[in-house]
Design an enzyme around this catalytic site. Structure first.
Site, PDB file in Angstrom:
ATOM      1  N   ASN A 119       1.006  -1.178  -0.178  1.00 14.40           N
ATOM      2  CA  ASN A 119       0.056   0.255   0.022  1.00 14.40           C
ATOM      3  C   ASN A 119       0.794   1.280  -0.059  1.00 14.40           C
ATOM      4  O   ASN A 119       1.346   1.740   0.986  1.00 14.40           O
ATOM      5  CB  ASN A 119      -1.005   0.032   1.391  1.00 14.40           C
ATOM      6  CG  ASN A 119      -1.765   1.285   1.247  1.00 14.40           C
ATOM      7  OD1 ASN A 119      -2.039   2.068   0.253  1.00 14.40           O
ATOM      8  ND2 ASN A 119      -2.341   1.391   2.465  1.00 14.40           N
ATOM      9  N   GLU A 171      -7.107   5.236   7.345  1.00 13.39           N
ATOM     10  CA  GLU A 171      -6.985   6.721   7.028  1.00 13.39           C
ATOM     11  C   GLU A 171      -8.122   7.129   6.160  1.00 13.39           C
ATOM     12  O   GLU A 171      -8.129   8.400   6.055  1.00 13.39           O
ATOM     13  CB  GLU A 171      -5.663   6.570   6.204  1.00 13.39           C
ATOM     14  CG  GLU A 171      -4.421   6.277   6.820  1.00 13.39           C
ATOM     15  CD  GLU A 171      -3.221   5.648   6.456  1.00 13.39           C
ATOM     16  OE1 GLU A 171      -2.977   5.917   5.267  1.00 13.39           O
ATOM     17  OE2 GLU A 171      -2.177   5.331   6.997  1.00 13.39           O
ATOM     18  N   GLY A 210       1.518   2.857  10.871  1.00 12.88           N
ATOM     19  CA  GLY A 210       2.255   3.948  10.816  1.00 12.88           C
ATOM     20  C   GLY A 210       2.809   4.595  11.797  1.00 12.88           C
ATOM     21  O   GLY A 210       3.353   5.914  11.704  1.00 12.88           O
ATOM     22  N   GLU A 261      -5.936  -4.388  10.729  1.00 15.74           N
ATOM     23  CA  GLU A 261      -4.895  -3.566  11.009  1.00 15.74           C
ATOM     24  C   GLU A 261      -5.224  -2.701  12.196  1.00 15.74           C
ATOM     25  O   GLU A 261      -6.109  -1.707  12.096  1.00 15.74           O
ATOM     26  CB  GLU A 261      -4.816  -2.534   9.765  1.00 15.74           C
ATOM     27  CG  GLU A 261      -4.528  -3.066   8.489  1.00 15.74           C
ATOM     28  CD  GLU A 261      -3.837  -2.235   7.564  1.00 15.74           C
ATOM     29  OE1 GLU A 261      -2.737  -2.496   7.121  1.00 15.74           O
ATOM     30  OE2 GLU A 261      -4.260  -1.072   7.238  1.00 15.74           O
ATOM     31  N   LYS A 300       0.098   4.122  -0.500  1.00 14.95           N
ATOM     32  CA  LYS A 300      -0.768   5.356   0.054  1.00 14.95           C
ATOM     33  C   LYS A 300      -0.423   6.493  -1.067  1.00 14.95           C
ATOM     34  O   LYS A 300      -0.358   6.251  -2.170  1.00 14.95           O
ATOM     35  CB  LYS A 300      -0.190   5.787   1.285  1.00 14.95           C
ATOM     36  CG  LYS A 300      -0.255   4.574   2.200  1.00 14.95           C
ATOM     37  CD  LYS A 300      -0.062   4.796   3.901  1.00 14.95           C
ATOM     38  CE  LYS A 300      -0.482   3.672   4.607  1.00 14.95           C
ATOM     39  NZ  LYS A 300      -0.455   3.444   6.052  1.00 14.95           N
ATOM     40  N   HIS A 316      -9.641   1.407   4.538  1.00 10.80           N
ATOM     41  CA  HIS A 316      -8.484   1.540   5.311  1.00 10.80           C
ATOM     42  C   HIS A 316      -8.779   2.556   6.419  1.00 10.80           C
ATOM     43  O   HIS A 316      -9.638   3.550   6.156  1.00 10.80           O
ATOM     44  CB  HIS A 316      -7.487   1.854   4.025  1.00 10.80           C
ATOM     45  CG  HIS A 316      -6.310   2.128   4.975  1.00 10.80           C
ATOM     46  ND1 HIS A 316      -5.816   3.141   5.916  1.00 10.80           N
ATOM     47  CD2 HIS A 316      -5.184   1.332   4.693  1.00 10.80           C
ATOM     48  CE1 HIS A 316      -4.323   3.050   6.136  1.00 10.80           C
ATOM     49  NE2 HIS A 316      -4.075   1.839   5.555  1.00 10.80           N
ATOM     50  N   SER A 366       2.774  -1.239  10.631  1.00 11.48           N
ATOM     51  CA  SER A 366       4.129  -1.225  10.964  1.00 11.48           C
ATOM     52  C   SER A 366       5.214  -2.653  10.383  1.00 11.48           C
ATOM     53  O   SER A 366       5.970  -2.921  11.433  1.00 11.48           O
ATOM     54  CB  SER A 366       4.625  -0.663  12.343  1.00 11.48           C
ATOM     55  OG  SER A 366       3.996   0.623  12.561  1.00 11.48           O
TER      56      SER A 366
END
Ligand code: PGA
Length: 229
Positions: free
Chosen positions: A8, A88, A159, A153, A10, A86, A189
């Site tokens: 990913n 985010e 992150g 996740e 991003k 996701h 991570s």
């Protein structure tokens, strides 16, 4: 089945040239590269072995939806996978109902959908039961399971450089498998140092890699590790 690494990227890299370079470096059979929309075509065109995925999709086929991209558009472009929900994006306002619509639309268009779930730190701190209840709720509108992959996740590990305990992850992954009966990835991570500890868990089908996937050396090390499983 070989364990797969999902990269990913991003909102990275910033140029098509860099995207193509990254794509060439990660072009192996057990990798799925997930670049930003503007680079999908260029990345797909250089890949010989890896698959390509998108980072989001909308749930309508066409129409007055400024800024959105339909599953059919992705499919026609040769995209095979799409990430949905996701953390985010959830942070920007996506809710479980919207996410379920995206899952459904993506699957119906013939895409393999990676649905992201996971608890925030406040829930994690309350313990196992709270985490399981939180995750179970994230599935309440999900009906389609064919071509569905789930990525567990924990938000506090995404992150942040904070590592979840592989034993805890394996337990939550099994909990998700009991709910959905689909392959489950881990993300948060991950890097070349901890990849083995997650990949060696039989419950975990692969990794959704963020930061480490845009670092060529790091990602290539992870590919080597994943190939052993
Ligand atoms: P990270 O991201 O590996 O940088 O934590 C994972 C993800 O967001 O999918």
């Amino acid at each position: 089945m070989k364990k797969i690494l999902f990269a990913n990227w991003k909102m990275n890299p910033t140029t098509e040239q860099e995207a193509v370079k990254l794509a060439r470096a990660g072009d192996v059979k057990n990798a799925v590269l997930i670049p930003p929309f503007p680079f999908l075509n260029a990345v797909k065109n250089v890949l010989k072995s890896a698959s390509v995925g998108a980072q989001d999709v909308f749930y309508e086929e066409k129409g007055a939806f400024t800024g959105e991209v339909s599953p059919q558009m992705l499919k026609k472009l040769g995209v095979q996978y799409v990430v949905v929900g996701h953390s985010e994006r959830r942070r920007l306002g996506e809710n479980d109902e919207m996410i379920a619509k995206k899952v459904k639309a993506g699957i119906h268009a013939g895409l393999k959908v990676i649905l992201c779930v996971g608890e925030p730190l406040s829930v994690y701190k309350k313990g196992k039961k709270a985490t399981e209840e939180f995750i179970k709720k994230q599935f309440r509108f999900i009906k389609d399971k064919k071509n569905l992959i789930v990525a567990y996740e924990p938000i506090w590990a995404v992150g942040t450089g904070k590592n979840a305990d592989p034993e805890d992850v394996a337990r939550v992954v099994q909990f998700i498998k009991n709910i959905a009966s689909v392959p489950v990835l881990y993300g948060g991570s991950t890097n070349s140092k901890n990849a083995k500890s997650f990949l060696e868990k039989k419950e975990i089908a692969g990794l959704l890699v963020g930061g480490a996937s845009i670092n060529v050396k790091e990602f290539q090390k992870m590919i080597k590790i994943a190939e052993r499983f």
